[in-house]
Design an enzyme around this catalytic site. Structure first.
Site, short mmCIF file in Angstrom:
data_model
loop_
_atom_site.label_atom_id
_atom_site.label_comp_id
_atom_site.label_asym_id
_atom_site.label_seq_id
_atom_site.Cartn_x
_atom_site.Cartn_y
_atom_site.Cartn_z
N ARG A 267 0.82 -1.21 0.00
CA ARG A 267 0.00 0.00 0.00
C ARG A 267 0.85 1.26 0.00
NH1 ARG A 267 -1.99 -3.75 3.43
NH2 ARG A 267 -4.14 -4.47 3.21
N ASN B 174 -5.66 4.62 1.73
CA ASN B 174 -4.32 4.05 1.84
C ASN B 174 -3.29 4.90 1.11
OD1 ASN B 174 -4.56 1.68 3.42
ND2 ASN B 174 -5.66 0.69 1.75
N ARG C 50 -9.19 -9.76 10.81
CA ARG C 50 -8.72 -10.89 10.00
C ARG C 50 -8.00 -11.92 10.88
NH1 ARG C 50 -6.48 -6.86 5.28
NH2 ARG C 50 -8.37 -6.86 3.99
N HIS D 24 -0.79 -0.38 9.04
CA HIS D 24 -1.83 -1.03 8.25
C HIS D 24 -1.19 -1.40 6.92
CE1 HIS D 24 -5.49 -2.11 6.28
NE2 HIS D 24 -5.44 -1.10 5.44
N THR E 204 -10.98 -4.99 -1.75
CA THR E 204 -11.54 -5.34 -0.45
C THR E 204 -12.42 -4.17 -0.01
OG1 THR E 204 -9.71 -4.37 0.82
CG2 THR E 204 -9.51 -6.68 0.20
#
Length: 318
Positions: free
Chosen positions: A93, A125, A156, A180, A234
């Site tokens: 990302r 992001n 997750r 992240h 996602t």
């Protein structure tokens, strides 16, 4: 006076539309305004969502095409604008840092002209870079700027571990912290299940194969890119994470969740945004917790800081 049930969603593509619809599912707003450079897309998403409010199980939320003036009386603003990693692209990302930092500056400039009271929930992001940029560059209360951070990785992780032991993922305790992205790490020292310590789970659940922590960590990072490559993007998990923060603010929950904000010396780290546990209430981030980490986890936290700082430096962001 802010409308405490008005939410503005900036960016009406895959993530923004999912956030808007999750807001409806959980009845978190009386009004939702969607803003996007592609006004036709935003109008269409708003109109489509509004049709669902006719269902007897739905709240009569007012969905509509918005503009930045809607921020004036919004209680919460969710920012999803900017490109994301696409199928087949480099699975990192942070490569979006330069582009999305400029987009965030443009978006936030419009917001802060109209309000300094709304809670800002960042999703764009690279999340930690975007959160850092708007927190550092603009004179906006930092307690009101929250990045969703590793909340999604935590979800997750809990699902992956729950599948191993065939248990409700809501029984899994523990955090994923740091960046992240690829430098996220599992804080195993915080992890357990329904009060059972992590080191005894194989015994309690009668597993003969020992828990492979490294395999779990690798799956945690890889699964996001697997979803992107197979689905194309996602959006459902991150929309749920965003709504978890929205609910914490609206209901003044004083709940503790992992989220991203600029570190102010925690773990000896400054000048970078990372996820650590933070208490969320109606006034935003109430406090941060420098929870005890073991040596390996502490090293991983500093590695995450170096990763995000490298992306900031590469984009010329101080």
């Amino acid at each position: 006076m802010n409308n405490r049930r008005k939410i503005v969603v900036i960016g009406a593509s895959n993530v923004g539309s999912a956030v808007a619809n999750k807001i409806a599912d959980f009845q978190l707003a009386s009004e939702v305004a969607l803003i996007d450079l592609n006004e036709d897309k935003a109008w269409g998403e708003a109109k489509d969502s509004s049709h669902a409010t006719s269902c007897v199980y739905s709240t009569n939320i007012k969905f509509h095409l918005g503009d930045y003036d809607d921020c004036k009386d919004a209680n919460i603003i969710v920012i999803t604008a900017g490109p994301s990693i696409r199928p087949g692209e480099t699975p990192d990302r942070l490569k979006l840092a330069g582009t999305n930092a400029k987009i965030m500056s443009s978006v936030f400039d419009e917001i802060q002209k109209r309000t300094k009271e709304a809670m800002i929930i960042m999703i764009t992001n690279p999340l930690d870079v975007a959160t850092y940029v708007v927190s550092k560059k603009f004179d906006y209360p930092r307690n009101l700027i929250l990045g969703t951070g590793t909340m999604l990785e935590t979800y997750r992780f809990r699902r992956i571990l729950a599948d191993r032991y065939q248990v409700d993922p809501k029984n899994i305790n523990g955090y994923v912290l740091g960046e992240h992205g690829n430098a996220a790490f599992v804080a195993w020292s915080t992890t357990g299940c329904a009060g059972f310590p992590i080191e005894h789970l194989d015994e309690y659940f009668h597993r003969t194969e020992k828990l492979d922590r490294k395999a779990i960590e690798n799956e945690l990072v890889q699964v996001a890119y697997d979803v992107i490559n197979k689905k194309g993007f996602t959006n459902t998990g991150i929309a749920m994470a965003a709504c978890r923060f929205i609910k914490a603010v609206l209901y003044d929950e004083h709940t503790i969740l992992p989220c991203s904000a600029i570190l102010e010396g925690e773990y000896g780290i400054t000048d970078v945004a990372l996820s650590i546990p933070r208490m969320i209430c109606a006034t935003g981030i109430m406090r941060s917790f420098e929870i005890h980490l073991n040596d390996e986890e502490l090293a991983a936290m500093h590695k995450a800081a170096e990763s995000v700082r490298g992306a900031l430096d590469g984009a010329g962001i101080q």
